[in-house]
Motif scaffolding. Structure first.
Motif, PDB file in Angstrom:
ATOM      1  N   THR A  60       2.814 -87.514  85.873  1.00 44.46           N
ATOM      2  CA  THR A  60       2.754 -87.654  87.326  1.00 44.46           C
ATOM      3  C   THR A  60       1.396 -87.267  87.910  1.00 44.46           C
ATOM      4  O   THR A  60       1.148 -87.555  89.081  1.00 44.46           O
ATOM      5  CB  THR A  60       3.854 -86.813  88.002  1.00 44.46           C
ATOM      6  OG1 THR A  60       3.752 -85.463  87.560  1.00 44.46           O
ATOM      7  CG2 THR A  60       5.235 -87.356  87.666  1.00 44.46           C
ATOM      8  N   CYS A  61       0.537 -86.649  87.134  1.00 45.30           N
ATOM      9  CA  CYS A  61      -0.764 -86.211  87.655  1.00 45.30           C
ATOM     10  C   CYS A  61      -1.942 -86.810  86.902  1.00 45.30           C
ATOM     11  O   CYS A  61      -3.080 -86.373  87.083  1.00 45.30           O
ATOM     12  CB  CYS A  61      -0.855 -84.691  87.610  1.00 45.30           C
ATOM     13  SG  CYS A  61       0.234 -83.900  88.788  1.00 45.30           S
ATOM     14  N   TRP A  62      -1.685 -87.792  86.061  1.00 44.29           N
ATOM     15  CA  TRP A  62      -2.754 -88.344  85.234  1.00 44.29           C
ATOM     16  C   TRP A  62      -3.877 -88.953  86.074  1.00 44.29           C
ATOM     17  O   TRP A  62      -5.056 -88.736  85.794  1.00 44.29           O
ATOM     18  CB  TRP A  62      -2.186 -89.364  84.266  1.00 44.29           C
ATOM     19  CG  TRP A  62      -3.202 -89.915  83.321  1.00 44.29           C
ATOM     20  CD1 TRP A  62      -3.568 -91.216  83.183  1.00 44.29           C
ATOM     21  CD2 TRP A  62      -3.992 -89.193  82.376  1.00 44.29           C
ATOM     22  NE1 TRP A  62      -4.528 -91.346  82.219  1.00 44.29           N
ATOM     23  CE2 TRP A  62      -4.810 -90.109  81.708  1.00 44.29           C
ATOM     24  CE3 TRP A  62      -4.091 -87.846  82.036  1.00 44.29           C
ATOM     25  CZ2 TRP A  62      -5.716 -89.748  80.719  1.00 44.29           C
ATOM     26  CZ3 TRP A  62      -4.999 -87.478  81.048  1.00 44.29           C
ATOM     27  CH2 TRP A  62      -5.799 -88.413  80.399  1.00 44.29           C
ATOM     28  N   GLU A  63      -3.537 -89.684  87.107  1.00 49.72           N
ATOM     29  CA  GLU A  63      -4.572 -90.304  87.945  1.00 49.72           C
ATOM     30  C   GLU A  63      -5.419 -89.244  88.650  1.00 49.72           C
ATOM     31  O   GLU A  63      -6.633 -89.402  88.767  1.00 49.72           O
ATOM     32  CB  GLU A  63      -3.946 -91.271  88.951  1.00 49.72           C
ATOM     33  CG  GLU A  63      -3.401 -92.533  88.310  1.00 49.72           C
ATOM     34  CD  GLU A  63      -4.415 -93.259  87.425  1.00 49.72           C
ATOM     35  OE1 GLU A  63      -5.574 -93.453  87.856  1.00 49.72           O
ATOM     36  OE2 GLU A  63      -4.057 -93.621  86.295  1.00 49.72           O
ATOM     37  N   GLN A  64      -4.803 -88.180  89.122  1.00 53.36           N
ATOM     38  CA  GLN A  64      -5.566 -87.105  89.768  1.00 53.36           C
ATOM     39  C   GLN A  64      -6.488 -86.411  88.756  1.00 53.36           C
ATOM     40  O   GLN A  64      -7.627 -86.063  89.075  1.00 53.36           O
ATOM     41  CB  GLN A  64      -4.632 -86.052  90.398  1.00 53.36           C
ATOM     42  CG  GLN A  64      -3.863 -86.550  91.577  1.00 53.36           C
ATOM     43  CD  GLN A  64      -2.462 -87.012  91.179  1.00 53.36           C
ATOM     44  OE1 GLN A  64      -2.239 -87.548  90.103  1.00 53.36           O
ATOM     45  NE2 GLN A  64      -1.518 -86.831  92.083  1.00 53.36           N
ATOM     46  N   MET A  65      -6.000 -86.241  87.544  1.00 52.18           N
ATOM     47  CA  MET A  65      -6.820 -85.616  86.502  1.00 52.18           C
ATOM     48  C   MET A  65      -8.047 -86.481  86.208  1.00 52.18           C
ATOM     49  O   MET A  65      -9.169 -85.968  86.107  1.00 52.18           O
ATOM     50  CB  MET A  65      -5.979 -85.390  85.240  1.00 52.18           C
ATOM     51  CG  MET A  65      -4.867 -84.368  85.441  1.00 52.18           C
ATOM     52  SD  MET A  65      -3.614 -84.384  84.145  1.00 52.18           S
ATOM     53  CE  MET A  65      -4.449 -83.482  82.853  1.00 52.18           C
ATOM     54  N   ARG A  66      -7.828 -87.775  86.098  1.00 51.97           N
ATOM     55  CA  ARG A  66      -8.943 -88.687  85.830  1.00 51.97           C
ATOM     56  C   ARG A  66      -9.907 -88.753  87.013  1.00 51.97           C
ATOM     57  O   ARG A  66     -11.117 -88.881  86.834  1.00 51.97           O
ATOM     58  CB  ARG A  66      -8.412 -90.071  85.484  1.00 51.97           C
ATOM     59  CG  ARG A  66      -7.727 -90.076  84.123  1.00 51.97           C
ATOM     60  CD  ARG A  66      -7.135 -91.388  83.730  1.00 51.97           C
ATOM     61  NE  ARG A  66      -8.083 -92.473  83.923  1.00 51.97           N
ATOM     62  CZ  ARG A  66      -7.739 -93.738  84.000  1.00 51.97           C
ATOM     63  NH1 ARG A  66      -6.475 -94.092  83.910  1.00 51.97           N
ATOM     64  NH2 ARG A  66      -8.643 -94.677  84.166  1.00 51.97           N
ATOM     65  N   ALA A  67      -9.358 -88.661  88.228  1.00 50.51           N
ATOM     66  CA  ALA A  67     -10.200 -88.700  89.426  1.00 50.51           C
ATOM     67  C   ALA A  67     -11.114 -87.487  89.512  1.00 50.51           C
ATOM     68  O   ALA A  67     -12.205 -87.571  90.089  1.00 50.51           O
ATOM     69  CB  ALA A  67      -9.328 -88.787  90.677  1.00 50.51           C
ATOM     70  N   LEU A  68     -10.723 -86.375  88.938  1.00 46.30           N
ATOM     71  CA  LEU A  68     -11.584 -85.191  88.900  1.00 46.30           C
ATOM     72  C   LEU A  68     -12.562 -85.243  87.727  1.00 46.30           C
ATOM     73  O   LEU A  68     -13.679 -84.735  87.822  1.00 46.30           O
ATOM     74  CB  LEU A  68     -10.738 -83.917  88.812  1.00 46.30           C
ATOM     75  CG  LEU A  68      -9.927 -83.583  90.054  1.00 46.30           C
ATOM     76  CD1 LEU A  68      -8.973 -82.435  89.768  1.00 46.30           C
ATOM     77  CD2 LEU A  68     -10.844 -83.254  91.217  1.00 46.30           C
ATOM     78  N   MET A  69     -12.157 -85.864  86.651  1.00 42.69           N
ATOM     79  CA  MET A  69     -13.005 -85.902  85.451  1.00 42.69           C
ATOM     80  C   MET A  69     -14.237 -86.767  85.640  1.00 42.69           C
ATOM     81  O   MET A  69     -15.320 -86.427  85.177  1.00 42.69           O
ATOM     82  CB  MET A  69     -12.169 -86.407  84.261  1.00 42.69           C
ATOM     83  CG  MET A  69     -12.813 -86.176  82.924  1.00 42.69           C
ATOM     84  SD  MET A  69     -12.865 -84.416  82.511  1.00 42.69           S
ATOM     85  CE  MET A  69     -14.619 -84.185  82.372  1.00 42.69           C
ATOM     86  N   GLU A  70     -14.089 -87.880  86.341  1.00 40.17           N
ATOM     87  CA  GLU A  70     -15.216 -88.810  86.506  1.00 40.17           C
ATOM     88  C   GLU A  70     -16.402 -88.144  87.214  1.00 40.17           C
ATOM     89  O   GLU A  70     -17.527 -88.197  86.710  1.00 40.17           O
ATOM     90  CB  GLU A  70     -14.726 -90.067  87.230  1.00 40.17           C
ATOM     91  CG  GLU A  70     -15.717 -91.205  87.198  1.00 40.17           C
ATOM     92  CD  GLU A  70     -16.671 -91.157  88.373  1.00 40.17           C
ATOM     93  OE1 GLU A  70     -17.843 -91.508  88.172  1.00 40.17           O
ATOM     94  OE2 GLU A  70     -16.258 -90.759  89.461  1.00 40.17           O
ATOM     95  N   PRO A  71     -16.224 -87.483  88.367  1.00 41.69           N
ATOM     96  CA  PRO A  71     -17.387 -86.825  88.983  1.00 41.69           C
ATOM     97  C   PRO A  71     -17.868 -85.600  88.186  1.00 41.69           C
ATOM     98  O   PRO A  71     -19.036 -85.232  88.279  1.00 41.69           O
ATOM     99  CB  PRO A  71     -16.904 -86.443  90.381  1.00 41.69           C
ATOM    100  CG  PRO A  71     -15.428 -86.458  90.323  1.00 41.69           C
ATOM    101  CD  PRO A  71     -15.055 -87.436  89.253  1.00 41.69           C
TER     102      PRO A  71
END
Length: 150
Positions: free
Chosen positions: A72-83
């Motif tokens: 349920t939080c994979w997209e948020q995790m990826r959104a933080l990893m990119e920057p």
């Protein structure tokens, strides 16, 4: 004796052709069409820091990750990893040196370790990767607040 001389001559010719090919002998027209090497794109440290901290702020303001279920939080995790990855590139180019940035590097590396799992393990699962990614992102944002770059 004729075979010996012929063998040496043939060997010398093969060697000369090989050296010429390897040394890159070219005509002047080849030099005119050669493209210059591309320069590495540098990332502005101030912009990368601002962008990373904005991503963390957005994550927090959106409520973080309240769902406990895996995935349920994979997209948020990826959104933080990119920057965070962009920030690491900017840190590499900074003159502050690795000693100054060592804690930031460690936090980004922890985030990478968590994201390398390839999925959100959930909040309560054994071996959850949320603290590695989400917790380290907040810790890195706090560290950046304590160590302003501009």
């Amino acid at each position: 004796m004729g075979r010996y001389v012929w063998g040496k001559t043939a060997g010398a010719l093969v060697l000369a052709v090989t050296v010429a090919a390897v040394s890159g002998c070219s005509s002047s027209s080849d030099k005119d069409t050669a493209k210059p090497a591309a320069k590495a794109k540098t990332v502005d440290l101030g912009k990368a820091t601002t962008r990373f901290q904005a991503a963390v702020t957005k994550f927090d303001e959106d409520g973080g990750c309240l769902e406990k279920a895996p995935g349920t939080c994979w997209e948020q995790m990826r959104a933080l990893m990119e920057p965070a990855r962009t920030l690491r590139k900017a840190i590499h180019a900074d003159k502050g040196g690795p000693e100054f940035w060592s804690e930031a590097y460690a936090l980004i590396n922890t985030m990478e370790k968590g994201i390398a799992v390839g999925e959100d393990k959930g909040a309560t699962a054994a071996g959850t990767n949320r603290p590695d990614v989400l917790g380290s992102a907040n810790d890195l944002s706090d560290w950046l607040d304590e160590h302003p770059v501009a």
